[in-house]
Write an enzyme that holds these catalytic residues in place. Structure first.
Site, PDB file in Angstrom:
ATOM      1  N   ASP B 335       0.856  -1.183   0.000  1.00  0.00           N
ATOM      2  CA  ASP B 335       0.000   0.000   0.000  1.00  0.00           C
ATOM      3  C   ASP B 335       0.886   1.224   0.000  1.00  0.00           C
ATOM      4  OD1 ASP B 335      -2.559  -0.993  -0.106  1.00  0.00           O
ATOM      5  OD2 ASP B 335      -2.532  -1.538   2.017  1.00  0.00           O
ATOM      6  N   THR B 407     -14.996  22.445   4.470  1.00  0.00           N
ATOM      7  CA  THR B 407     -16.150  21.548   4.381  1.00  0.00           C
ATOM      8  C   THR B 407     -16.137  20.897   3.012  1.00  0.00           C
ATOM      9  OG1 THR B 407     -17.673  23.124   3.392  1.00  0.00           O
ATOM     10  CG2 THR B 407     -17.541  23.124   5.815  1.00  0.00           C
ATOM     11  N   ALA B 408     -16.869  19.824   2.944  1.00  0.00           N
ATOM     12  CA  ALA B 408     -16.895  19.093   1.678  1.00  0.00           C
ATOM     13  C   ALA B 408     -17.575  19.923   0.609  1.00  0.00           C
ATOM     14  CB  ALA B 408     -17.614  17.763   1.872  1.00  0.00           C
ATOM     15  N   GLN B 409     -18.475  20.840   1.011  1.00  0.00           N
ATOM     16  CA  GLN B 409     -19.196  21.654   0.031  1.00  0.00           C
ATOM     17  C   GLN B 409     -18.289  22.764  -0.513  1.00  0.00           C
ATOM     18  OE1 GLN B 409     -20.922  20.784   3.019  1.00  0.00           O
ATOM     19  NE2 GLN B 409     -21.755  19.108   1.763  1.00  0.00           N
ATOM     20  N   MET B 412     -12.722  24.436   0.678  1.00  0.00           N
ATOM     21  CA  MET B 412     -11.594  25.320   1.014  1.00  0.00           C
ATOM     22  C   MET B 412     -11.722  25.758   2.467  1.00  0.00           C
ATOM     23  SD  MET B 412     -12.657  28.586  -1.269  1.00  0.00           S
ATOM     24  CE  MET B 412     -14.198  29.416  -0.965  1.00  0.00           C
ATOM     25  N   SER B 413     -10.616  26.271   2.967  1.00  0.00           N
ATOM     26  CA  SER B 413     -10.640  26.757   4.333  1.00  0.00           C
ATOM     27  C   SER B 413      -9.844  28.056   4.360  1.00  0.00           C
ATOM     28  CB  SER B 413     -10.017  25.732   5.278  1.00  0.00           C
ATOM     29  OG  SER B 413      -8.658  25.523   4.923  1.00  0.00           O
ATOM     30  N   ASP B 559     -10.520  -5.863   2.124  1.00  0.00           N
ATOM     31  CA  ASP B 559      -9.244  -6.492   1.774  1.00  0.00           C
ATOM     32  C   ASP B 559      -9.292  -8.005   1.970  1.00  0.00           C
ATOM     33  OD1 ASP B 559      -7.782  -4.263   1.038  1.00  0.00           O
ATOM     34  OD2 ASP B 559      -7.202  -3.811   3.106  1.00  0.00           O
TER      35      ASP B 559
END
Lengths: 566, 720
Positions: B335, B407-409, B412-413, B559
């Protein structure tokens, strides 16, 4: 020219001839065993014996065919000898006694050609040509077939399976047998016989002549198909000649050139089969590694033998100036040494000089050569499969040292494979040591010795017996003169040694081939043991010498070593 | 022979594991790069263990136990017979001496095995302590009432409640709640771990302790078959079965034993004929010298020690077969995250758009990340400080700072600050979102912004656009280049693996472009991008179809099929019970890099076996040169020429060979336990080296050893 120089030159010429034949013959045999086409004459044979030569066989079927064919051969040959008294062209020789007929039948079917009779005084033309000579061809072809089956076991891959085959297919015994005979042995034999005849070997069906001797007086001499018998006797590593004196007899082996030519015939197929092996497994370098292993042992033994014979230690030999006892003056010490090593490192057993008369160490080298299992280069076919079994053992012991579970030619050497290989290497030591030990406690058996303790030659007498069983169990057929082997005990036990020593290993080899054929090959990586490298060849030489040496050292110590060191 | 090592304390797993260099945090490169000791160094050996294991060695003399090793069984039979002959002629010192040394040979062999097992026993005892009888709080079917039952009465499917301070009564999955759990009893790691319902962190192990909160656990294993039970069995060797290669080697050794038995049995008739009948004791001595006692004695110790080396690295192999397979592995699936790269992406550089400076970008990026506690955010602050000397500003320094979380929407931060009356809004985030934000506010987007982000993406990095709105209006300042950081030393490791013939395949969820960039940087042979569990499975099957053996690590339930399919499947202890069930090894440290070490341990085990077999067989040559002249020089004086060691007397020669044969076993015990030195080189070099050391060494060593022992014996008065 000094005898030593002559010997070295002959050896050099021999190596050059073998090197020239190696590639063409090896490639040709690979093509013979891989071709999908049958010759017209072969189709006729298949129709006569009712075989379907296109059917693929798995190992049990292949083995059944080998055994059935060989049993039929033993029975036929036995009966032929038992009724000889009533056959034409038999010089009026009587039928052979049951124990000797059994011994001879086993011996010729087993590619051994141990002879407890004198050919020219016991066997007529019919038995010689229709019986013994036929077996000289087919027993050799059988050995080659089994070797090819094992090679196919290694070579089988995913590709061959996708091409429509089944897992575990090893080819067809009848096709391999017939092709080996028709396409390999017969053509070379015809050419070889012509060469021998041209050089003075006898080829006729005449009766017995009275001939005058140099020193006055007369002797009786029979004719015979000497040349044709001689060539297949060497080419098929059989060794059973018409004459009791074998290849020392001028009818079989007239001069120094034919002597060298016969040595060439003995060695050419066993050595070239390594090329065939490399071709079929798809990597000729793997074949070279096996060739190198065989070559190193063969050359080492030959040089040792020449050294011990030329040194002719011991007061009598020193006085005579050469170890000429039992050797033909027309061949000399060097050529005789080369012949005797070639014949004992293969399963031939033909002799152009008398092994018992070699120096003690020379006798030891002949014994050890057979004890190695006749794998350098060995009998036709049997040498290759014997060597491949030893390679499996070497890979198993040392291959672990590269940090992977052992594999050879992409096939894993697991529990089943090692079980079969272990059984294989147990057979001949059991037969040789077991029967030799039994003979040491049987007064009758001891009575056959020429050299005895009473004569102060106890260790030489022991070598005679040890040699007889070593020769039988390893299917060599040569004899250490001195032992009277035409007794019920020796005829029977040596016959058993021959049969068990020939066919039990074949059982394990074919089972091994089947097991390998069923495996999916492992791809080679930088972490794989490189079995085509000189390092591996060296390792294989070491493994063979140590394992054989450890097995037989005590016996050799009490025979040739005790004699030679005294 | 013994390395000066610290005696292993029979203490806890924790203490034994601190002695193991590999117990390091995940991001560390696996051990092994220390100079000196072999790569997979390891099994510690203390001569005191020999003394401690002595009673066990005596107990193992039971013929039923001995019969497991055909070679040593023959030696034991030989010991009994020689003792009988010695008793019959009690005045013959030679008979007694041979009998004594044959017994010692057997005992030394048993000792080797007992020492190997003893080390596991100490660990098992510690584990047993963790497995004290627990009382479970079982929930009734409706989930309302609780009853107290002994832990041993739990059945699969039972629901139990555990609260802070409770010992978890059995293996299971958390079905409700979240708790911190102390798993040190099993892993030796004292930091607590979080276990919660659902997802890949739901598995709990019986014997571990809940430190906080309350969880409900569904029991998934029967009592007696729990993870801890299996661990105890494994480390004790109770569950040990012979592995395929070990069985095959045993067959070969047995057949060699038969050959030598034959050689010795048939020797007597030969000897009688030669007029040199041998005493039975001498023949038995010869037999024992010839059969491969060295490897026969050490074979099982080698296997146990190999498993033990894994246990010391906190890896549990569920079968010895898996350890052997590890040596054969030719493809490693690794991985990316956590194995090849550090766990997270890190800021590598600040790239300004035209018209701005790097320092401006760095300043804005740092400002926007001060409240960002993600590893990426922290790395931006660190980079700004290291590269641009920007002091880390504390959140408290900024009055009126309004932090805008990711946030996912919005994707950006950033932060809105008012500093001395100047308003500044800083944003960082996904390219599209930041551009939209700037455009929405009527700002300008530098033409090269898109170009720069594309370039970073193509190089395998992740671009974060930084924008600022101040008195000059909203505008894009530049780009933060986030990239995966390949662990130090991994590249070299992969080169070594390649030399060993092992192909490495990086598995990642990244897109092919990113994956390729990292693959190139790390030097892996191949990669599988945007990998789904099905892709992984398909890859394994493809490799296996080509005859290759595949190893992988995994922890998630998805897995599990691939772990089961792989030849060596190492499940992380933090993983789900499905994953642990599917794999054939469990790594208690959950360190995926350890896969490489597992392969090396597997190889070392096989090499040790091969090396000692070669050594054992090569030893025989010298023994013949000692014994054969001793036996037959009287009948055939010429054979004394073979006495090339010039041993002082026949009796002394035979005795010296027997003593050497016994002592070599004890001398090689440390090697059997530690394993032969292993370095990752090509098969060719490895074979050459090992053949020289163990093949040639095995030929020569006994000549010297037997001669020395003979010299000592000849000094004893009256023994001639």
């Amino acid at each position: 020219m000094s005898p030593v120089l002559a010997g070295v030159l002959q050896l050099t010429a021999l190596i050059a001839a073998l090197a020239l034949a190696y590639r063409p013959l090896g490639d040709y045999m690979a093509a013979v065993y891989s071709s999908p086409k049958h010759l017209r004459v072969e189709k006729v044979v298949y129709r006569c014996i009712g075989a379907n030569a296109d059917a693929q066989m798995r190992w049990p079927a292949y083995l059944r065919s080998v055994l059935a064919f060989s049993v039929a051969g033993v029975l036929f040959l036995y009966l032929l000898q038992r009724v000889q008294g009533g056959l034409p062209l038999s010089f009026g020789f009587a039928s052979i006694s049951p124990d000797q007929a059994f011994n001879t039948a086993a011996s010729f079917v087993g590619n051994t050609n141990w002879q407890s009779y004198s050919g020219e005084q016991a066997m007529g033309h019919v038995v010689q040509t229709a019986g013994l000579a036929v077996q000289n061809f087919v027993s050799a072809a059988t050995g080659m077939a089994v070797a090819i089956a094992l090679v196919r076991g290694f070579a089988r891959s995913v590709h061959s399976r996708q091409a429509g085959g089944h897992t575990g297919d090893l080819g067809n015994f009848w096709a391999d047998l017939v092709r080996g005979t028709v396409r390999v042995l017969i053509p070379i034999s015809v050419l070889g016989a012509l060469v021998l005849v041209a050089c003075g070997a006898i080829q006729n069906f005449s009766g017995i002549h009275e001939v005058g001797q140099f020193m006055g007086g007369t002797q009786q001499t029979g004719g015979g198909a000497y040349a044709s018998q001689e060539v297949i006797k060497e080419l098929g590593t059989n060794g059973g000649g018409i004459a009791n004196a074998n290849s020392a007899h001028p009818f079989e082996n007239p001069d120094a050139f034919t002597n060298l030519f016969e040595i060439f015939l003995i060695l050419v197929i066993p050595f070239s089969l390594t090329r065939t092996f490399g071709k079929i497994v798809g990597n000729v370098k793997q074949g070279y590694a096996i060739l190198a292993t065989m070559g190193v042992i063969w050359l080492g033994f030959t040089l040792l033998m020449m050294w011990t014979e030329f040194a002719h230690g011991g007061p009598a030999l020193q006085a005579a100036g050469a170890a000429m006892e039992g050797k033909e003056t027309r061949f000399g010490v060097g050529s005789s040494a080369i012949f005797s090593v070639a014949t004992t490192l293969t399963s031939t057993g033909a002799v152009d000089s008398f092994h018992s008369s070699f120096t003690a160490f020379g006798g030891g080298i002949q014994l050890l050569g057979m004890m190695l299992g006749e794998i350098a280069p060995g009998g036709v076919g049997s040498g290759l499969y014997g060597m491949l079994v030893m390679a499996i053992i070497a890979v198993f012991i040392a291959g672990l040292m590269v940090g992977r579970t052992p594999e050879y030619l992409g096939k894993k050497i697991g529990t089943r494979e090692i079980k079969l290989a272990a059984c294989y290497i147990l057979i001949t030591p059991t037969l040789v040591l077991g029967f030799s030990a039994a003979s040491m406690v049987m007064p009758d058996a001891l009575g056959s010795m020429l050299n005895t303790k009473a004569l102060g030659a106890g260790s030489h007498g022991f070598s005679e017996v040890l040699y007889a069983f070593t020769s039988g169990a390893n299917n060599n057929g040569s004899a250490f003169a001195g032992l009277n082997a035409n007794t019920p005990w020796y005829n029977t036990t040596i016959g058993l040694c021959i049969l068990l020593g020939r066919f039990l290993p074949m059982v394990f080899v074919l089972a091994l081939a089947g097991s390998l054929a069923e495996q999916k090959p492992v791809p080679e990586t930088a972490g794989t043991l490189r079995t085509e490298k000189p390092l591996f060849a060296g390792l294989l030489v070491g493994t063979i010498l140590i394992i054989t040496g450890l097995t037989y050292f005590p016996a050799l110590a009490l025979g040739p070593l005790a004699e030679g060191l005294s | 022979m013994t390395a000066p090592v610290k005696p292993e304390e029979p203490g806890s797993m924790a203490s034994s594991s601190t002695a193991t260099p590999t117990r390091a945090p995940h991001q560390d490169v696996p051990s092994g790069h220390q100079a000196g000791d072999g790569r997979v160094g390891g099994g510690l050996f203390d001569p005191k263990q020999l003394v401690k294991s002595f009673p066990d060695a005596i107990r193992k003399l039971d013929p039923r136990v001995m019969a497991k090793s055909p070679v040593m069984f023959v030696v034991e039979v030989g010991s009994v017979l020689t003792t009988i002959f010695a008793v019959k002629s009690p005045t013959d010192w030679f008979g007694w001496a041979i009998a004594a040394w044959l017994w010692l040979t057997v005992i030394f062999a048993n000792l080797a095995e007992a020492v190997a097992e003893g080390r596991g026993k100490a660990q098992a005892d510690t584990l047993r302590k963790a497995k004290t009888d627990t009382v479970a709080r079982r929930l009734s079917e409706d989930g309302k009432t609780e009853e107290q039952v002994p832990g041993t009465e739990l059945r699969i499917g039972d629901l139990v409640v555990c609260e802070a301070g409770d010992i978890i009564p059995g293996d299971g999955d958390v079905v409700e709640g979240v708790a911190s759990v102390d798993e040190s009893a099993i892993t030796g790691e004292s930091a607590p771990v979080i276990r919660e319902s659902g997802g890949d962190r739901s598995a709990v192990t019986g014997g571990t302790k809940v430190l906080s909160d309350r969880i409900v656990i569904k029991i998934t294993t029967k009592p007696g078959e729990t993870f801890i039970d299996r661990m105890i069995n494994l480390v004790e060797g109770a569950a040990r079965q012979k592995t395929p290669n070990e069985i095959a080697l045993n067959i070969l050794l047995a057949s060699l034993t038969v050959v030598f038995l034959l050689a010795v049995v048939t020797l007597q008739p030969f000897a009688v004929y030669a007029g040199a009948e041998q005493p039975m004791i001498v023949l038995l001595a010869l037999l024992v010298c010839l059969i491969p006692t060295t490897i026969g004695a050490l074979l099982s110790a080698i296997g146990i020690a190999g498993m033990d080396r894994l246990v010391q690295r906190n890896v549990l192999a569920m079968s010895g077969r898996a350890v052997e397979a590890a040596g054969d592995v030719s493809t490693l699936l690794l991985d990316k995250t956590g194995t090849i790269t550090l766990g997270n992406r890190q800021a590598a550089e600040f790239v300004p758009v035209r018209g701005t400076t790097e320092a401006e970008v760095a300043d804005a990026a740092q400002l926007s990340s001060l409240a960002d506690e993600t590893p990426e955010g922290r790395s931006i602050v660190v980079l700004a400080k290291e590269k641009y000397g920007l002091r880390e500003r504390h959140q408290g320094e900024l009055v009126d700072a309004e932090w805008v979380p990711f946030t996912a929407q919005t994707r950006m931060s950033g932060v809105d600050v008012t500093d001395d009356g100047a308003h500044r809004k800083v944003r960082k985030g996904a390219t599209g979102s930041v551009i939209a934000w700037v455009e929405e506010r009527g700002g300008e987007v530098a033409e090269d912004a898109q170009q720069l982000t594309d370039a970073i993406s193509q190089a395998g990095g992740t671009p974060l656009l930084v924008a600022l709105e101040d008195e000059r209006g909203p505008r894009v300042l530049g780009v933060i280049h986030l990239k995966d950081v390949v662990k130090e030393g991994m590249r070299e490791r992969f080169v070594e693996l390649r030399k060993m013939g092992i192909k490495t395949v990086m598995i990642t969820g990244d897109n092919p472009l990113t994956a390729k960039a990292i693959a190139d940087e790390a030097g892996v042979d191949d990669f599988l991008a945007e990998a789904t569990p099905e892709d992984k499975m398909a890859l394994i099957k493809r490799e296996q179809a080509g005859g290759k053996l595949v190893a992988m690590t995994g922890d998630g339930t998805n897995d599990a099929p691939a772990l089961a399919q792989a030849d060596v499947g190492v499940a992380m202890n933090t993983g789900t019970s499905a994953a642990k069930e599917a794999g054939n090894m469990v790594d208690l440290d959950s360190n995926p890099t350890k896969l490489i070490e597992i392969v090396e341990i597997g190889k070392q085990l096989l090499i040790t076996r091969g090396a000692l077999t070669t050594f054992s067989i090569a030893n025989d040559v010298a023994k013949y040169f000692a014994i054969i002249p001793a036996m037959f020089a009287v009948a055939y004086p010429g054979l004394d020429t073979l006495n090339i060691m010039r041993l002082s007397s026949p009796n002394s020669a035979i005795l010296s060979a027997i003593i050497f044969n016994a002592l070599i076993i004890i001398a090689l015990v440390p090697l059997a336990l530690k394993g032969v030195q292993y370095r990752p080189v090509s098969a060719d070099k490895m074979l050459r080296r090992n053949l020289a050391v163990y093949g040639l060494g095995g030929l020569i060593a006994p000549f010297i050893g037997i001669k020395l022992i003979d010299l000592l014996i000849s000094l004893i008065p009256g023994l001639h």
